[in-house]
Scaffold this motif. Structure first.
Motif: not given
Lengths: 466, 186
Positions: A385-407
Motif C-alpha cells: 500500500r502507499p504507506r508500506g505493507f499490510q499483512g495477515a496470517a491465516t490458519l485453516y482447516v479445509d474439508r471435502t465432505w462429499t462431492r457435494f460439499l466442501r468447507t
C-alpha cells in the motif's frame, strides 16, 4: 454533512486487508483460486463462469476502531470522536475492495496438459489513510498546538475503478512443481490518486519577531491526480461512458501474476504467488490539482504612510492575498500524465493433507498427486500500500465432505483483528458450483462492532476429469 | 431434479443464515446530530513600529498628534465564521520608549466606514528612554462579538499627547486574536 459523517465513520471505523481472499486460496476445485495463485494445483479440467455471477467479492474495513466505538448508545459522542482522533494515527486506513467477474472460463489443453484460463473482471479499490494532522487541526484548531507542524503528508488517498482482461497458463513442470503465470491488461475507468504529499503548516511563537505569531506553510506540495473523471464532471458524460471504458479505455496498464505449488512429499505442499505486479498509465481525460510553495506571514504590518506628504495608502489585505497566491499557487487546470502502481499482493502457504486420497490409490488424471479430503495449513498474505505493507496470517482447516460439499474454515490474524473467523461453503451438483465465503463471521451478529467484513460468492460450471 | 431442489434449498439456507444473523445493533446514528466541532484558532492580527518621524508635525503648538492607518480584514465578517463564533479574545503588546502619554485606539469599521467596535488602551510611557512594555487583553462579550462580526476594516490610531519634552523614541505593537468556534448541526 451529517450523512457524510455517518458514512465516513461507519467505514473508517468498521480494518483490513481488504483484498485478502484467504478463504479461496488453495481451494483446488474452485477456478477463483487461480486468481490468487496462477500456479495452484487445480483438480478440474474446464470451467465456465455464469456471466456477471461467477465471482463477486466485497470487503470493507478500517483499522483502529469500529462503528460501535463511535455510535454506541449512551455517553458523549464528542468525547468518543475526540478520543478516536487522538488514538488513530496516519497509518490507520479505510479500505474498500470490490471485484465482479464479468466473464471467466478455462480449459485444459489436450496436447500439453497445461490449463489455460481467461476472463474479464471489474475491480474497485479504495484506500484512504487517516489524515491525522489535518483532522487534529480541523477538530482542535492551532491554538493548543503552537510550534507543532501539521504534515500534509498525512493526506493519502488512492481510489480506482478498473476492468481487467487476463489470460493465464498453469503448467506442471514436474511431479513436484507446478507453476503458473497470468498476463493482465488493465483498463482504467476512473482514478483518483493523492499519495505523495509533502510540506507542513505551523504556527510559531516568535518572541523575538515582529509579532506574537508567525504562520508558515513550508515546502508544500499537495497534488491530487485524477483520470477518467473530467469527462463526467465537465462534460456530463453518462454511465455509458463508464461501460465503454470498462471494455476499452484510453488509460491502460499492464501487469502479471506468477505463482507456484511445490509438493514436498506425499502429505506436504507449499505454495507462493505474487499478484498484480503492474502499473496503469494515465494519459487521457486527466485533471490534476496542485498547491505548492512556501509562505510565511506575521500578520499585517501597518506602515502609517504620510498621506499629507503624498504617500499612497496601502491595500494591505490585497497585498496579503496576492503574496499568498503568488507563493502558494493553486492550480486546477493541469492535465499532466501520471502512473499508478497496482497494489501488489503476496501469498504463501504450507499445507498438510490427511485422510482419504480423493484421487484414489492410483491417480492417473492428475499426475499422481495426492488430494486429501482434509487439509490443514497456514497462509501468509501481504499487500503493498502507499504507506508500506499490510499483512495477515491465516490458519485453516479445509474439508471435502462429499462431492457435494466442501468447507474451509479460517482464523486470520492481522494488525487490526485477532478474532477473524471465516467460513467457505462450496457446493456442487453435477457440474454446477456455488460457493459462498465470509469472514469475521463472529461479528455478523453485530456488524457495528466489526472492524472489517467481507463476503464472496459465485456461480459457475466446473468440469472434473472423467 | 430432486437433488437439484435439495441443493438450491441448501444454498438458500446458508445464504439466509448469513443475512439473517447479520445485523447492526446497540448503536444510535441519531447521535450524529449531537456532533460539535469546537476548534480554537490563534491568528496574527496587525503589527507595526513607529518612531519619532511618525509624530513629526508642522504645527509645533499641536497638543495631540495621531498616527493612523487602516486595513481591510475581510475574514471578520465571513458568514462561516460569524455563524459559528463563540468567543473572541484580543491580545496586544506594546514596547515603548517615548516619554509622552500615548494611547492605542483600534476601531473596527463596517464596509461603510461606520465604527462597530473599539479597543482602547493606554500605553505606558518611558521616563528614562528604557523600553516599557504594555500588555492588554480584551475578552469580547457576546454583543462585542456581534459588533466585530459586522466589521471588515480595522483603523488603528496611536495618539500621542505632547508634554513639552522632545518627541523621541520608538514604539512597536503586536497583536493577535483567539477565536473559539463551534460547529454544530453539521
Amino acid at each position: 454533512m451529517r450523512a457524510f459523517i455517518i458514512i465516513y465513520i461507519s467505514f473508517v471505523v468498521t480494518q483490513v486487508c481488504a483484498q485478502n481472499k484467504q478463504l479461496l486460496y488453495n481451494v483446488d476445485d474452485l477456478p477463483q483460486t487461480l486468481l490468487s495463485n496462477p500456479g495452484a494445483a487445480i483438480s478440474f479440467e474446464k470451467h465456465i463462469g455464469i456471466p456477471l455471477l461467477s465471482g463477486f467479492s466485497v470487503s470493507a474495513g478500517s483499522s483502529g476502531i469500529s462503528t460501535y466505538d463511535i455510535f454506541q448508545e449512551g455517553g458523549d459522542i464528542n468525547t468518543r470522536i475526540r478520543d478516536a482522533i487522538f488514538r488513530l494515527d496516519n497509518k490507520d486506513s479505510f479500505v474498500v475492495n470490490q471485484q465482479l467477474e464479468l466473464a471467466s472460463f478455462g480449459w485444459k489443453s489436450k496436447f500439453t496438459e497445461n490449463y489455460y484460463s481467461a476472463g474479464l473482471y471489474q475491480e474497485t479499490d479504495v484506500i484512504a489513510y487517516f489524515p491525522k494532522d489535518i483532522a487534529v487541526l480541523a477538530y482542535e484548531g492551532n491554538a493548543n498546538f503552537l510550534d507543532v507542524p501539521f504534515q500534509f503528508s498525512d493526506i493519502a488517498v488512492a481510489a480506482e475503478v478498473i476492468s481487467v482482461y487476463h489470460f493465464g497458463v498453469n503448467k506442471e513442470i514436474s511431479k513436484k512443481l507446478r507453476v503458473g503465470g497470468r498476463a493482465k491488461l488493465y483498463m482504467s475507468i476512473a482514478n483518483i490518486n493523492s499519495t505523495n504529499n509533502q510540506g507542513f503548516f505551523i504556527t510559531r511563537e516568535t518572541p523575538e519577531g515582529p509579532n506574537f505569531l508567525q504562520h508558515q506553510v513550508q515546502d508544500a506540495s499537495v497534488t491530487a491526480n485524477t483520470s477518467g473523471l473530467r469527462s463526467f464532471i465537465d462534460e456530463d458524460a453518462g454511465p455509458g461512458k463508464a461501460v465503454g471504458r470498462a471494455i476499452l479505455s484510453n488509460n491502460v496498464g499492464v501487469g502479471f501474476d506468477v505463482g507456484a505449488t511445490y509438493t514436498i512429499d506425499d502429505h506436504w505442499t507449499a505454495t507462493a504467488s505474487v499478484i498484480d505486479v503492474g502499473a496503469i498509465f494515465h494519459t487521457k481525460d486527466l485533471k490534476n490539482y496542485r498547491v505548492s510553495g512556501s509562505y510565511a506571514t506575521n500578520g499585517i504590518e501597518l506602515e502609517f504612510p504620510d498621506v499629507l506628504n503624498g504617500e499612497d495608502l496601502n491595500d494591505y489585505w490585497q497585498n496579503l492575498q496576492d503574496e499568498f497566491e503568488e507563493n502558494l499557487p493553486y492550480e486546477d487546470s493541469l492535465q499532466n500524465s501520471y502512473t499508478t502502481w497496482r497494489p501488489t499482493k503476496f501469498n504463501a502457504s504450507i499445507n498438510r493433507g490427511f485422510g482419504a486420497n480423493l484421487n484414489g490409490d492410483c491417480d492417473c488424471t492428475n499426475s499422481g498427486v495426492d488430494r486429501y479430503a482434509t487439509n490443514v495449513g497456514a497462509q501468509l498474505y501481504a499487500i503493498k500500500r502507499p504507506r508500506g505493507f499490510q499483512g495477515a496470517a491465516t490458519l485453516y482447516v479445509d474439508r471435502t465432505w462429499t462431492r457435494f460439499l466442501r468447507t474451509k474454515m479460517t482464523y486470520t490474524y492481522d494488525a487490526f483483528s485477532n478474532r477473524n473467523i471465516g467460513l467457505l461453503l462450496s457446493t456442487k451438483i453435477n457440474k454446477f458450483n456455488v460457493y459462498l465465503a465470509a469472514d469475521n463471521i463472529l461479528d455478523y451478529s453485530n456488524l457495528a462492532k466489526a472492524q472489517s467484513a467481507s463476503i464472496q460468492f459465485g456461480f459457475q460450471l466446473i468440469f472434473d476429469p472423467e | 431434479m430432486k437433488y437439484y431442489l435439495l441443493y438450491v434449498r441448501f444454498v438458500a439456507l446458508i445464504t439466509s443464515f448469513f443475512i439473517c444473523t447479520s445485523c447492526v445493533s446497540d448503536v444510535d446514528f441519531d447521535q450524529a446530530q449531537d456532533v460539535v466541532i469546537s476548534p480554537t484558532v490563534d491568528a496574527s492580527l496587525i503589527f507595526f513600529t513607529l518612531d519619532t518621524s511618525d509624530f513629526e508635525t508642522v504645527d509645533t503648538q499641536e497638543v495631540i498628534i495621531t498616527a493612523r492607518d487602516t486595513t481591510r480584514l475581510e475574514f471578520l465578517d465571513d458568514d462561516f465564521i460569524r455563524e459559528n463564533l463563540k468567543e473572541v479574545t484580543l491580545d496586544f503588546q506594546v514596547d515603548n520608549t517615548f516619554g509622552q502619554s500615548l494611547v492605542n485606539r483600534a476601531s473596527f469599521l463596517n464596509g461603510g466606514g461606520q465604527e462597530q467596535f473599539v479597543v482602547f488602551f493606554e500605553i505606558t510611557s518611558s521616563t528614562d528612554g528604557s523600553v516599557q512594555r504594555t500588555e492588554f487583553t480584551q475578552v469580547l462579550s457576546e454583543e462585542d462579538i456581534q459588533a466585530i462580526s459586522n466589521s471588515r476594516i480595522l483603523a488603528n490610531e496611536v495618539i500621542l499627547t505632547t508634554n513639552g519634552a522632545p518627541i523621541n523614541g520608538e514604539l512597536s505593537l503586536q497583536s493577535k486574536v483567539l477565536y473559539s468556534l463551534e460547529f454544530s448541526d453539521l
